[in-house]
Design a protein around this motif. Structure first.
Motif, mmCIF file in Angstrom:
data_model
loop_
_atom_site.group_PDB
_atom_site.id
_atom_site.type_symbol
_atom_site.label_atom_id
_atom_site.label_comp_id
_atom_site.label_asym_id
_atom_site.label_seq_id
_atom_site.Cartn_x
_atom_site.Cartn_y
_atom_site.Cartn_z
ATOM 1 N N ARG A 77 -0.655 -7.112 -0.332
ATOM 2 C CA ARG A 77 -0.099 -7.082 -1.684
ATOM 3 C C ARG A 77 0.720 -8.321 -2.017
ATOM 4 O O ARG A 77 0.701 -8.788 -3.149
ATOM 5 C CB ARG A 77 0.771 -5.822 -1.862
ATOM 6 C CG ARG A 77 -0.005 -4.543 -1.933
ATOM 7 C CD ARG A 77 -0.728 -4.351 -3.244
ATOM 8 N NE ARG A 77 0.248 -4.069 -4.265
ATOM 9 C CZ ARG A 77 0.445 -4.828 -5.351
ATOM 10 N NH1 ARG A 77 -0.277 -5.871 -5.584
ATOM 11 N NH2 ARG A 77 1.377 -4.517 -6.210
ATOM 12 N N MET A 91 -11.129 -5.241 1.830
ATOM 13 C CA MET A 91 -10.146 -5.255 0.749
ATOM 14 C C MET A 91 -9.533 -6.643 0.556
ATOM 15 O O MET A 91 -9.200 -7.022 -0.564
ATOM 16 C CB MET A 91 -9.052 -4.217 0.998
ATOM 17 C CG MET A 91 -9.501 -2.788 0.778
ATOM 18 S SD MET A 91 -10.099 -2.476 -0.903
ATOM 19 C CE MET A 91 -8.616 -2.735 -1.849
ATOM 20 N N ALA A 125 -9.733 -3.097 5.789
ATOM 21 C CA ALA A 125 -8.711 -4.095 5.484
ATOM 22 C C ALA A 125 -9.370 -5.446 5.200
ATOM 23 O O ALA A 125 -8.989 -6.144 4.259
ATOM 24 C CB ALA A 125 -7.721 -4.214 6.637
ATOM 25 N N ASP A 153 5.388 -1.303 -3.841
ATOM 26 C CA ASP A 153 4.371 -1.154 -2.799
ATOM 27 C C ASP A 153 4.837 -1.736 -1.463
ATOM 28 O O ASP A 153 4.594 -1.152 -0.411
ATOM 29 C CB ASP A 153 3.067 -1.828 -3.226
ATOM 30 C CG ASP A 153 2.351 -1.070 -4.329
ATOM 31 O OD1 ASP A 153 2.706 0.097 -4.590
ATOM 32 O OD2 ASP A 153 1.433 -1.650 -4.931
ATOM 33 N N GLY A 176 -7.654 3.978 4.826
ATOM 34 C CA GLY A 176 -7.647 2.521 4.923
ATOM 35 C C GLY A 176 -7.095 1.956 6.201
ATOM 36 O O GLY A 176 -6.830 0.765 6.264
ATOM 37 N N TYR A 214 -2.270 -2.966 3.918
ATOM 38 C CA TYR A 214 -2.237 -2.947 2.459
ATOM 39 C C TYR A 214 -0.967 -3.623 1.951
ATOM 40 O O TYR A 214 -1.009 -4.437 1.025
ATOM 41 C CB TYR A 214 -2.325 -1.503 1.946
ATOM 42 C CG TYR A 214 -2.324 -1.394 0.443
ATOM 43 C CD1 TYR A 214 -3.485 -1.594 -0.285
ATOM 44 C CD2 TYR A 214 -1.152 -1.096 -0.256
ATOM 45 C CE1 TYR A 214 -3.488 -1.496 -1.667
ATOM 46 C CE2 TYR A 214 -1.146 -1.000 -1.634
ATOM 47 C CZ TYR A 214 -2.317 -1.204 -2.334
ATOM 48 O OH TYR A 214 -2.308 -1.122 -3.696
ATOM 49 N N ARG A 215 0.152 -3.300 2.581
ATOM 50 C CA ARG A 215 1.416 -3.910 2.153
ATOM 51 C C ARG A 215 1.410 -5.412 2.413
ATOM 52 O O ARG A 215 1.900 -6.183 1.592
ATOM 53 C CB ARG A 215 2.586 -3.222 2.857
ATOM 54 C CG ARG A 215 2.789 -1.798 2.340
ATOM 55 C CD ARG A 215 3.976 -1.123 2.918
ATOM 56 N NE ARG A 215 3.819 -1.004 4.365
ATOM 57 C CZ ARG A 215 4.817 -0.905 5.210
ATOM 58 N NH1 ARG A 215 6.052 -0.898 4.796
ATOM 59 N NH2 ARG A 215 4.595 -0.778 6.492
ATOM 60 N N LEU A 273 2.402 3.608 2.739
ATOM 61 C CA LEU A 273 1.175 2.836 2.584
ATOM 62 C C LEU A 273 0.844 2.134 3.897
ATOM 63 O O LEU A 273 1.746 1.737 4.642
ATOM 64 C CB LEU A 273 1.339 1.803 1.466
ATOM 65 C CG LEU A 273 1.477 2.379 0.062
ATOM 66 C CD1 LEU A 273 1.812 1.271 -0.934
ATOM 67 C CD2 LEU A 273 0.216 3.103 -0.358
ATOM 68 N N VAL A 327 -3.485 3.924 -6.956
ATOM 69 C CA VAL A 327 -3.318 3.874 -5.507
ATOM 70 C C VAL A 327 -2.094 4.679 -5.095
ATOM 71 O O VAL A 327 -2.123 5.475 -4.155
ATOM 72 C CB VAL A 327 -3.214 2.416 -5.001
ATOM 73 C CG1 VAL A 327 -2.746 2.357 -3.550
ATOM 74 C CG2 VAL A 327 -4.543 1.698 -5.167
#
Length: 158
Positions: free
Chosen positions: A138, A17, A14, A124, A8, A134-135, A130, A63
């Motif tokens: 979240r 997502m 990104a 997360d 990712g 992604y962080r 990660l 995940v």
């Protein structure tokens, strides 16, 4: 770079997502606002929201399990902890769906899902393994999902 860090990292993933995450908020926000009753009396709108939250908790646990498996040092504690979100989601779904005729049970299950999503979100956000994108993603997704669940709990009778 470990396999987990490579997953990712591409900018296009990104962006995709982010869009998928935004669309994924619809089932958190729509049922309590629109009072979706297409499946009543078998399933109330609160049950739809509870079931979706449980599915998302399972996804998020997956995940973290995948991140652990593909890392250079597969940590067994992360794999074990990654099983908590699906199990908590399942237990709350049982309570909420079986108790859909009792507004307090549905409301409490929705609030429990909120707490579970917040807990998963904190885990997360603090996970250095990660990807950064992604962080960052979240936090707003978790916040909006929790807003929807709290609205649902209030509308259900909480």
């Amino acid at each position: 770079m470990s396999g987990a860090e490579m997953i990712g990292e591409h900018r296009s993933q990104a962006k995709l997502m982010t869009w998928l995450g935004a669309f994924g908020l619809i089932p958190f926000l729509a049922p309590p606002v629109l009072r979706i009753d297409w499946f009543e009396p078998a399933l109330s709108w609160s049950s739809l929201q509870i079931i979706y939250a449980a599915a998302i908790l399972s996804f998020l646990g997956g995940v973290r399990a995948a991140q652990a498996v593909f890392s250079d040092d597969c940590r067994s504690d992360t794999l074990i902890l990654a099983m908590a979100p699906p199990l908590v989601g399942w237990a709350l779904a049982v309570i909420g769906v079986m108790g859909q005729g009792e507004p307090r049970l549905a409301a409490n299950a929705l609030l429990g899902m909120t707490a579970a999503l917040v807990s998963q979100g904190v885990w997360d956000l603090t996970a250095k393994a990660l990807p950064d994108w992604y962080r960052r993603l979240r936090l707003p997704l978790t916040a909006m999902a929790c807003v929807g669940l709290v609205i649902g709990a209030a509308a259900a009778g909480g």
